[in-house]
Design a protein around this motif. Structure first.
Motif, mmCIF file in Angstrom:
data_model
loop_
_atom_site.group_PDB
_atom_site.id
_atom_site.type_symbol
_atom_site.label_atom_id
_atom_site.label_comp_id
_atom_site.label_asym_id
_atom_site.label_seq_id
_atom_site.Cartn_x
_atom_site.Cartn_y
_atom_site.Cartn_z
ATOM 1 N N VAL A 1 0.864 -1.175 0.000
ATOM 2 C CA VAL A 1 0.000 0.000 0.000
ATOM 3 C C VAL A 1 0.900 1.225 0.000
ATOM 4 C CG1 VAL A 1 -1.727 1.333 1.257
ATOM 5 C CG2 VAL A 1 -1.914 -1.161 1.149
ATOM 6 N N ASP A 2 0.788 2.034 -1.055
ATOM 7 C CA ASP A 2 1.666 3.190 -1.245
ATOM 8 C C ASP A 2 3.141 2.776 -1.175
ATOM 9 O OD1 ASP A 2 -0.370 5.026 -1.644
ATOM 10 O OD2 ASP A 2 -0.572 5.472 0.492
ATOM 11 N N GLY A 3 3.437 1.609 -1.752
ATOM 12 C CA GLY A 3 4.810 1.151 -1.857
ATOM 13 C C GLY A 3 5.401 0.528 -0.619
ATOM 14 N N ARG A 4 4.600 0.325 0.431
ATOM 15 C CA ARG A 4 5.134 -0.215 1.668
ATOM 16 C C ARG A 4 4.222 -1.331 2.195
ATOM 17 N NH1 ARG A 4 8.800 1.864 -0.229
ATOM 18 N NH2 ARG A 4 10.131 3.529 0.583
ATOM 19 N N PRO A 5 4.761 -2.242 3.039
ATOM 20 C CA PRO A 5 3.935 -3.326 3.591
ATOM 21 C C PRO A 5 2.839 -2.779 4.489
ATOM 22 C CG PRO A 5 6.085 -3.258 4.668
ATOM 23 C CD PRO A 5 6.161 -2.321 3.495
ATOM 24 N N THR A 6 1.779 -3.539 4.644
ATOM 25 C CA THR A 6 0.627 -3.082 5.415
ATOM 26 C C THR A 6 0.029 -4.230 6.211
ATOM 27 O OG1 THR A 6 -1.563 -2.049 5.281
ATOM 28 C CG2 THR A 6 -0.921 -3.507 3.476
ATOM 29 N N THR B 1 1.022 2.826 10.611
ATOM 30 C CA THR B 1 1.568 4.165 10.816
ATOM 31 C C THR B 1 2.836 4.316 9.978
ATOM 32 O OG1 THR B 1 0.748 4.110 13.095
ATOM 33 C CG2 THR B 1 2.338 5.842 12.526
ATOM 34 N N GLN B 2 2.961 5.442 9.279
ATOM 35 C CA GLN B 2 4.145 5.653 8.452
ATOM 36 C C GLN B 2 4.585 7.106 8.521
ATOM 37 O OE1 GLN B 2 4.655 5.812 3.818
ATOM 38 N NE2 GLN B 2 4.773 3.666 4.423
ATOM 39 N N ILE B 3 5.889 7.292 8.687
ATOM 40 C CA ILE B 3 6.512 8.613 8.643
ATOM 41 C C ILE B 3 7.588 8.557 7.565
ATOM 42 C CG2 ILE B 3 7.825 10.343 9.914
ATOM 43 C CD1 ILE B 3 6.606 9.278 12.481
ATOM 44 N N ALA C 1 9.046 -11.731 -3.886
ATOM 45 C CA ALA C 1 8.095 -11.278 -4.898
ATOM 46 C C ALA C 1 8.082 -12.222 -6.085
ATOM 47 C CB ALA C 1 8.423 -9.859 -5.339
ATOM 48 N N THR C 2 8.111 -13.530 -5.805
ATOM 49 C CA THR C 2 8.051 -14.517 -6.886
ATOM 50 C C THR C 2 6.788 -14.340 -7.713
ATOM 51 O OG1 THR C 2 9.300 -16.085 -5.535
ATOM 52 C CG2 THR C 2 8.070 -16.974 -7.406
ATOM 53 N N GLY C 3 5.694 -14.029 -7.048
ATOM 54 C CA GLY C 3 4.423 -13.824 -7.741
ATOM 55 C C GLY C 3 4.218 -12.400 -8.209
ATOM 56 N N GLY C 4 5.274 -11.570 -8.173
ATOM 57 C CA GLY C 4 5.146 -10.179 -8.583
ATOM 58 C C GLY C 4 4.733 -9.287 -7.430
ATOM 59 N N ILE C 5 4.416 -8.051 -7.758
ATOM 60 C CA ILE C 5 4.028 -7.057 -6.753
ATOM 61 C C ILE C 5 2.758 -6.349 -7.203
ATOM 62 C CG2 ILE C 5 4.643 -4.756 -5.867
ATOM 63 C CD1 ILE C 5 7.420 -5.747 -5.391
ATOM 64 N N ILE C 6 1.854 -6.158 -6.270
ATOM 65 C CA ILE C 6 0.669 -5.327 -6.486
ATOM 66 C C ILE C 6 0.750 -4.152 -5.519
ATOM 67 C CG2 ILE C 6 -1.846 -5.211 -6.340
ATOM 68 C CD1 ILE C 6 -1.949 -8.138 -7.071
ATOM 69 N N ASN C 7 0.888 -2.968 -6.069
ATOM 70 C CA ASN C 7 0.992 -1.754 -5.263
ATOM 71 C C ASN C 7 -0.328 -0.996 -5.327
ATOM 72 O OD1 ASN C 7 2.062 0.322 -3.687
ATOM 73 N ND2 ASN C 7 2.798 1.435 -5.480
ATOM 74 N N VAL C 8 -0.994 -0.902 -4.193
ATOM 75 C CA VAL C 8 -2.265 -0.183 -4.086
ATOM 76 C C VAL C 8 -1.963 1.263 -3.704
ATOM 77 C CG1 VAL C 8 -4.494 -0.062 -2.918
ATOM 78 C CG2 VAL C 8 -3.466 -2.292 -3.417
ATOM 79 N N VAL C 9 -2.234 2.192 -4.603
ATOM 80 C CA VAL C 9 -1.951 3.615 -4.363
ATOM 81 C C VAL C 9 -3.240 4.286 -3.900
ATOM 82 C CG1 VAL C 9 -1.109 5.766 -5.359
ATOM 83 C CG2 VAL C 9 -0.150 3.579 -6.117
ATOM 84 N N LEU C 10 -3.215 4.823 -2.696
ATOM 85 C CA LEU C 10 -4.396 5.468 -2.128
ATOM 86 C C LEU C 10 -4.495 6.916 -2.606
ATOM 87 C CD1 LEU C 10 -4.191 4.091 1.525
ATOM 88 C CD2 LEU C 10 -5.402 3.126 -0.433
ATOM 89 N N LYS C 11 -5.694 7.455 -2.531
ATOM 90 C CA LYS C 11 -5.941 8.798 -3.026
ATOM 91 C C LYS C 11 -5.233 9.843 -2.178
ATOM 92 C CE LYS C 11 -10.438 7.853 -5.162
ATOM 93 N NZ LYS C 11 -11.891 8.121 -5.117
ATOM 94 N N LEU D 1 7.873 -3.718 12.270
ATOM 95 C CA LEU D 1 8.550 -2.439 12.134
ATOM 96 C C LEU D 1 9.467 -2.512 10.914
ATOM 97 C CD1 LEU D 1 8.912 0.331 13.580
ATOM 98 C CD2 LEU D 1 10.925 -0.660 14.691
ATOM 99 N N THR D 2 9.300 -1.555 9.999
ATOM 100 C CA THR D 2 10.073 -1.545 8.762
ATOM 101 C C THR D 2 10.750 -0.192 8.598
ATOM 102 O OG1 THR D 2 8.490 -3.060 7.722
ATOM 103 C CG2 THR D 2 10.012 -1.893 6.270
ATOM 104 N N LEU D 3 12.059 -0.228 8.404
ATOM 105 C CA LEU D 3 12.837 0.977 8.162
ATOM 106 C C LEU D 3 13.488 0.842 6.793
ATOM 107 C CD1 LEU D 3 14.100 3.662 9.122
ATOM 108 C CD2 LEU D 3 15.946 2.316 10.153
ATOM 109 N N GLN D 4 13.298 1.852 5.935
ATOM 110 C CA GLN D 4 13.807 1.773 4.575
ATOM 111 C C GLN D 4 14.375 3.113 4.149
ATOM 112 O OE1 GLN D 4 11.326 -0.348 1.883
ATOM 113 N NE2 GLN D 4 12.251 0.500 0.045
#
Length: 827
Positions: free
Chosen positions: A183-188, A370-372, A217-227, A432-435
């Motif tokens: 979701v918006d390029g990050r795990p959710t 939560t994302q910052i 990502a053997t099965g690819g990636i689906i990125n859900v972009v929110l409004k 917790l994910t830091l990128q």
């Protein structure tokens, strides 16, 4: 005085331009910083003007602030523009630019003004490509155009996307594998069912992602972009819906951007009931001879309720520094009742016994995300830094009652019956994910991307099982079914990706990703531990290295492109595949996860060709692909050793899986108002179990087709038809049955702001999911339905005004109480 006169001329010219009427959309922005070439400090009060290059007519302008920074908004997208920076005593600076829908904002960098130095420089910046739904390396789908998904969830969106399919439990499949959902390029922590369709702006499907993405990502990636609103002003919508099967839905969202601040807020409520059915028909065998028959009819009633919301804030600290914050909260409650009636027959079809079972489940789930984030753009074009911190939390409480009754052939209850089972459980995880990602241009032909990522996930799941039966007594804890386990899943990664332009038409990128994996499952109540570690010192080093190579060719003055790519990926087990809970699905089937599952490793290759034709009114994306997987994760069924009449269903690491296929997507607009999107895939699969599972091997061909027909007629009416067919698909011990269905939607624009949609899901009530298991000890056919046919009516009211300032407008209304206060509220 000179600057006051210049500003006055700017205001007068802009006012006159606003009266000329409609033209290219004024949604673009240019920004930058002007510095004094002699001192190196910001040049305050410098005049910045933007003109149409062809007419030399002024369309925008401003003066710089104390730091020398400026930002000019509401610029037209499409035509060539000329930006002029001037100050008394300095040579003027000019640059010709062009904005596009793909590049609506342009950073002009640090502009140095030198005394008595000629710095005229004209550079044409051409838009990369027009807005489209298909690219050679990904497909982009605009959800707002899909009427059938209005009032639904992310699952309803995915089932209409070409190349994707949705299974019985709402999980997405692509080319026979499970893609990673972002979701918006990050795990959710949110499932697709928890995301309202009206919150989704677009869906990006990437079949073979680069090393910048997770290797899982053997099965690819689906990125859900929110409004999210990126243009000045505000916009939003309010939606309400009602349908058959007690379906009610309501929600709304608003997006605002004022100056350096942007806000988005949304909320949604959705509930609905389902009455579905299923069937299991089994023939039991021994050495080729029939030993008995089993038939079970299932009736299911369920109610699902979802409630949640999202808040996002963007702060443009300076023209080049952006801080973002988002907070999502979703609650999901589900209750279900299953009624199972079974008949057990002997080899001569004589009645041996009957059975009935009642399953009642109640589940409450709460997820937060939560994302910052921080983004820094350099004055050097193309140089960028991104960093973000994401925290996901997911918690579930559940209770299930499984009551089984067995009867003899004469109808009398058996001595071992009834068996009443009460399951009390729960699960939850913290992630917790830091990128951090960096992009560094290296001259005109090269670009370097590199980054780091750390992902820590701690999971706890418990289940207490109490049994009442004539054999064990009343409300006795069943220690064989009771479980309490912790999972520690830590992944640290680093990547580097080099992009190089070989010539005017050819380019390549080569990347390398390293992922350190540490996975531990501990059954606390049984003192059992399962774990794997990649790499473990110098061992298993190959399981931590993931290279990728891409080669592409583009054509001049065309969106035509060819790409060849190859990469190595890993697929780690899903939590429901490893959950070691024994669940009595019915009197003949038992389900259990396998905590000893190891990841599968795959090599993927593709050849993609995007070909536009009919003067841009049509495009064809064709793709040939292949995949080889070691230690493939697959379903497996075997008789329970303690009771061979029970079939144990679980997951195992097989020997290998090899597949190859050909996928095509055709989008065409034969006449104005009519859009056709046709897609199909043919795939061959060869899969084998390991020697520990008898080495069973199966191979075969499967195919699927999908069509979307959208027609806008009489200016205010829309009709949409969605249909799909999926042929039977092999598995090691049989195959999945075909699945097909048709949806119909009718829309009407009641006003410029208000629209209505009437949608019918599964018009002919044909969608069902099932499989056929064919082994030496049984032949079984089974199916279930995910949802029943329904009709849904949705009203949507859109509001807002783009390219405007709320506060300036309010101030203007206060100064001019007798005026119109103006502004057309139509979007």
């Amino acid at each position: 005085m000179r600057h006051l006169i210049t500003l006055a001329l700017l205001i007068a010219t802009l006012h006159a331009s606003a009266q000329r009427g409609a033209g290219p959309p004024a949604i673009g922005r240019v920004y930058g910083r002007v510095i004094d070439g002699g001192t190196g400090k910001g040049a305050e009060f410098t005049t910045v003007a933007v003109r149409l290059a062809m007419r030399d007519s002024l369309i925008g302008g401003t003066i710089t602030d104390g730091k020398g920074e400026f930002s000019i908004e509401r610029l037209p997208v499409g035509p060539h523009l000329k930006v002029t920076v001037s100050f008394i005593g300095f040579s003027p600076w000019e640059k010709q630019v062009q904005l596009s829908r793909e590049r609506m904002e342009l950073d002009l960098g640090n502009i140095s003004l030198e005394p008595d130095a000629e710095l005229l420089k004209e550079v044409e910046v051409v838009g990369e490509r027009a807005a489209m739904t298909m690219q050679v390396d990904r497909r982009v789908f605009n959800v707002e155009k899909d009427m059938s998904a209005q009032g639904g969830s992310g699952v309803d969106v995915m089932k209409n996307v070409p190349g994707l399919s949705v299974d019985l439990d709402g999980n997405v499949q692509m080319r026979g594998s499970s893609p990673q959902i972002l979701v918006d390029g990050r795990p959710t922590a949110m499932s697709l069912e928890q995301i309202p369709a009206e919150d989704i702006e677009r869906v990006e499907v990437i079949t073979n992602p680069s090393v910048a993405f997770d290797a899982n990502a053997t099965g690819g990636i689906i990125n859900v972009v929110l409004k999210k609103n990126t243009k000045p002003g505000y916009s939003g919508q309010v939606q309400a819906g009602i349908g058959t099967n007690q379906r009610y839905q309501g929600g709304g969202n608003i997006n605002m951007k004022e100056g350096r601040w942007g806000f988005n807020l949304s909320g949604n409520y959705n509930t609905g009931a389902n009455n579905t059915n299923g069937l299991t028909d089994r023939t039991e065998l021994s050495n080729g001879d029939v030993t008995g028959y089993f038939r079970q009819d299932a009736r299911s009633e369920s109610v699902r309720t979802m409630l949640g919301g999202r808040l996002g804030v963007d702060w443009q600290v300076t023209n080049r520094n952006l801080i973002t914050f988002s907070q999502g909260l979703r609650a999901h409650d589900m209750s279900g009742d299953d009624h199972l009636d079974a008949t057990i027959l002997g080899p001569g079809r004589e009645l041996l016994s009957t059975a009935s079972q009642y399953n009642g489940t109640r589940t409450n789930t709460l997820s937060t995300s939560t994302q910052i984030g921080f983004r820094r753009k350099s004055p050097k074009e193309g140089r960028e830094w991104n960093a973000d911190l994401t925290y996901n939390r997911w918690a579930r409480d559940s209770r299930a009652d499984l009551d089984q009754y067995a009867y003899a052939s004469d109808g009398s209850i058996m001595a071992t019956s009834p068996r009443l089972q009460d399951n009390l459980g729960g699960s939850g995880y913290d992630q917790l994910t830091l990128q951090a990602d960096f992009t560094e241009p290296l001259g005109e032909k090269d670009k370097l991307e590199y980054g780091l990522k750390a992902d820590w996930k701690l999971d706890n799941t418990y289940l207490d099982v109490f049994v009442t039966s004539p054999l064990v007594g009343s409300n006795v804890l069943d220690t064989s079914l009771t479980n309490d386990y912790d999972i520690t899943d830590i992944i640290n990664a680093a990547y580097v990706n080099w992009q190089h332009r070989l010539s005017d038409h050819w380019s390549m990128q080569a990347g390398f990703r390293f992922e350190q994996t540490w996975y531990v499952t501990e059954l606390k109540n049984k003192d059992i531990t399962f774990s794997y570690k990649y790499p473990d010192g110098t061992e298993n080093l190959a399981k931590a290295l993931f290279p990728a190579l891409y080669l592409s060719r583009k054509w001049d003055d065309s969106m035509r492109e060819v790409q060849v790519n190859v990469s190595r990926k890993i697929s780690r087990p899903r939590f429901w595949q490893i959950m070691p809970f024994i669940m009595n699905a019915d009197s003949r089937n038992v389900r259990i996860g396998n905590p000893t599952l190891a990841p599968e490793l795959s090599t993927l290759a593709e050849v993609n060709h995007l070909l536009p034709f009919m003067k841009g009114k049509a495009s064809w994306l064709t793709s040939a692909f292949g995949r080889y997987t070691e230690g493939v994760i697959t379903s497996y069924a075997t008789p329970l050793p303690s009771d061979t009449t029970l079939l144990l269903n679980t997951f195992v690491n097989g020997s290998y899986s090899a597949s190859g296929g050909w996928e095509n997507i055709l989008k065409i607009e034969p006449v104005q108002g009519l859009q056709l999107t046709l897609s199909g895939t043919v795939q061959y699969t060869d899969v084998a179990l390991s020697s520990a599972q008898s080495g069973t091997r199966n191979q075969g061909l499967n195919w699927n087709a999908k069509a979307l027909v959208a027609w806008r007629f009489m200016k205010e009416w829309n009709v949409q038809l969605n249909g799909e067919y999926e042929s039977r698909r092999i598995q090691p011990q049989g195959y999945y049955i075909p699945q097909y269905g048709l949806d119909l939607s009718l829309g009407h624009d009641l006003t410029k702001k208000l629209s209505a949609v009437l949608a019918v899901n599964d018009v002919f009530y044909t969608r069902k999911w099932g499989n056929i298991t064919d082994t030496s000890y049984l032949y079984q056919e089974s199916f279930r339905r995910r949802e029943m046919r329904y009709v849904r009516f949705t009203l949507t009211w859109k509001f807002g005004e783009q390219n405007t300032s709320l506060f300036r407008k309010r101030q203007q209304q206060q100064r001019e109480p007798g005026g119109s206060g103006g502004g057309d509220m139509d979007m």
